[in-house]
Scaffold this active site. Sequence first.
Site, mmCIF file in Angstrom:
data_model
loop_
_atom_site.group_PDB
_atom_site.id
_atom_site.type_symbol
_atom_site.label_atom_id
_atom_site.label_comp_id
_atom_site.label_asym_id
_atom_site.label_seq_id
_atom_site.Cartn_x
_atom_site.Cartn_y
_atom_site.Cartn_z
ATOM 1 N N LEU A 61 -6.356 2.133 -2.557
ATOM 2 C CA LEU A 61 -7.623 2.876 -2.905
ATOM 3 C C LEU A 61 -8.915 2.100 -2.589
ATOM 4 C CD1 LEU A 61 -6.870 4.936 -6.031
ATOM 5 C CD2 LEU A 61 -7.509 5.546 -3.576
ATOM 6 N N ARG A 62 -8.543 0.540 -2.343
ATOM 7 C CA ARG A 62 -9.325 -0.311 -2.030
ATOM 8 C C ARG A 62 -10.392 -0.708 -3.028
ATOM 9 N NH1 ARG A 62 -6.013 -1.848 1.885
ATOM 10 N NH2 ARG A 62 -6.298 -0.886 3.561
ATOM 11 N N ASN A 92 -3.757 -4.916 -3.706
ATOM 12 C CA ASN A 92 -4.461 -5.838 -2.864
ATOM 13 C C ASN A 92 -5.914 -5.444 -2.812
ATOM 14 O OD1 ASN A 92 -3.650 -3.551 -1.169
ATOM 15 N ND2 ASN A 92 -3.374 -4.668 0.713
ATOM 16 N N ASP A 304 1.518 5.200 2.397
ATOM 17 C CA ASP A 304 1.055 3.779 2.622
ATOM 18 C C ASP A 304 -0.416 3.966 3.302
ATOM 19 O OD1 ASP A 304 0.667 1.216 2.831
ATOM 20 O OD2 ASP A 304 1.871 0.761 4.232
ATOM 21 N N HIS A 308 -9.254 1.537 6.732
ATOM 22 C CA HIS A 308 -10.193 0.647 7.268
ATOM 23 C C HIS A 308 -11.410 1.154 7.775
ATOM 24 C CE1 HIS A 308 -7.058 -2.385 6.438
ATOM 25 N NE2 HIS A 308 -6.222 -1.504 7.169
HETATM 26 O O1 DOR Z 1 -0.308 -1.296 7.299
HETATM 27 C C1 DOR Z 1 -0.536 -1.914 6.032
HETATM 28 N N1 DOR Z 1 -1.592 -1.603 5.632
HETATM 29 N N2 DOR Z 1 0.628 -2.610 5.489
HETATM 30 C C2 DOR Z 1 0.515 -3.309 4.615
HETATM 31 O O2 DOR Z 1 1.267 -3.828 3.835
HETATM 32 C C3 DOR Z 1 -1.083 -3.431 3.912
HETATM 33 C C4 DOR Z 1 -1.890 -2.182 4.259
HETATM 34 C C5 DOR Z 1 -3.103 -2.387 3.934
HETATM 35 O O3 DOR Z 1 -3.512 -3.005 2.641
HETATM 36 O O4 DOR Z 1 -4.214 -2.171 4.719
HETATM 37 ZN ZN ZN Z 2 3.060 -3.083 2.697
HETATM 38 ZN ZN ZN Z 3 0.834 -0.744 1.457
#
Ligand code: DOR
Ligand code: ZN
Ligand code: ZN
Length: 430
Positions: A61-62, A92, A304, A308
């Site tokens: 969700l950033r 992250n 996943d 971006h």
């Molecule tokens: O493709 C991915 N994007 N794999 C990951 O493990 C992290 C994720 C991201 O946070 O952009």
């Molecule tokens: Zn991952």
């Molecule tokens: Zn991920």
Amino acid sequence: MGIVIKNGKVLQDGELVPRDILIIDKVISKVAEQIDSQGHKEIDVKGKWVSAGFIDMHVHLREPGYEAKETIATGTAAAARGGFTAIACMPNTKPVTDRVEVVKYIKEKAQREGVVRVLPIGAITIRELGEELTDMAAMKECGIIGVSDDGVGVQSSRMMKEGMRRAAKAGLPVIAHCEDETLAKGGSIHEGTFSAKHGLRGIPNEAEAIHVARDILLAEATGAHYHVCHISAEQSVRHVRYAKEKGIKVTTEVCPHHLILTDEDIPANLDSNFKMNPPLRSSEDRAALIEALKDGTIDIIVTDHAPHTEEEKKRGLALAPFGIVGLETAFPLLYTHLVLTGDFTLEEIVSKMTSKPAELFGLPWGRLEEGAIADLTVVDLETEREVNPLEFASKGKNTPFTGWKLKGWPMMTMVDGSIVWKREEVLKTV
Ligand code: DOR
Ligand code: ZN
Ligand code: ZN
């Protein structure tokens, strides 16, 4: 006053059967062939399929920190458009979700601005640096549902073992991004014939499978619930199958893109919307994933969802960040490319997005039955539509599926008895 969802179809013993659904006080109070809607609000879904709301255990969700990529508001809106009623969000962020304050921030923001349920995941190590464990028990008190250093693998076996011990003690699953950096570093796509042909540095299957094998041994030693993130390699599948036979507490998830695409689908212009981690693998790997999903070695399907900015993704394959969005295309992709093809039944796929994740992570949703909380999704299985990222609610437009013609589009999403999204042109609410 309640709500009656009229003229729906529900899955019963593998068949779609006509049913009305009565919701009173946020709970499904009745599912029957005919329910009188007098005195209730009526929603005519005109023969569409009504499912338990989808659950996605792997979303980025950033927020906090990377609001240019996504926010809790836009990410949960994207989830609702994809038919998801609950999503787990990876730590992250910036700062990393490695302490109580960040967990609280996410929960409060989700309460105020989110339209679906948000289940935070805490980090295994502080700042995801792999050096010092987080206070998992304290974060659990605040509501995290698991721990993960997603985005990176925990490189030190010792750190992972101690992390598993601590997680087991706190009653939390360890949700592991499996990647040995000494093998993966510098690669942007799968190591195979495609990478060799283009002279690109690849990420080999062993980079993932070595961690999976190591962590299975650590799960056996510590008794932790070990959940493998976004499994992609045949060798990893083999190890998970063996561990399950041995009775080790290991579960795993797979993403639609790894089930549908291979590295051969990467276009000649090396579009970075085909770059994610783990990468698209070979057709043998894809076949192994499908077989494993079929026989239960793989437990659940996740997106996943990794938004971006366009600017970041424009940097070219080598420099662009890993990740693709997934929330708004997941179900139509799976339905069109795995169910309509005859590989899976609708029930097989949807259980891996509803009841299975609920069972694995002890969540109170994922079932459409009398007495259940009214988290529902209405899906149109007939109308074909084209994937158009400009229509996404997500800020991320980074999808490799632009222009794909798909069936199985969500039409309406209900969380806790309230409609949080609907496709205006199709469903007329009375
Ligand atoms: O493709 C991915 N994007 N794999 C990951 O493990 C992290 C994720 C991201 O946070 O952009
Ligand atoms: Zn991952
Ligand atoms: Zn991920």
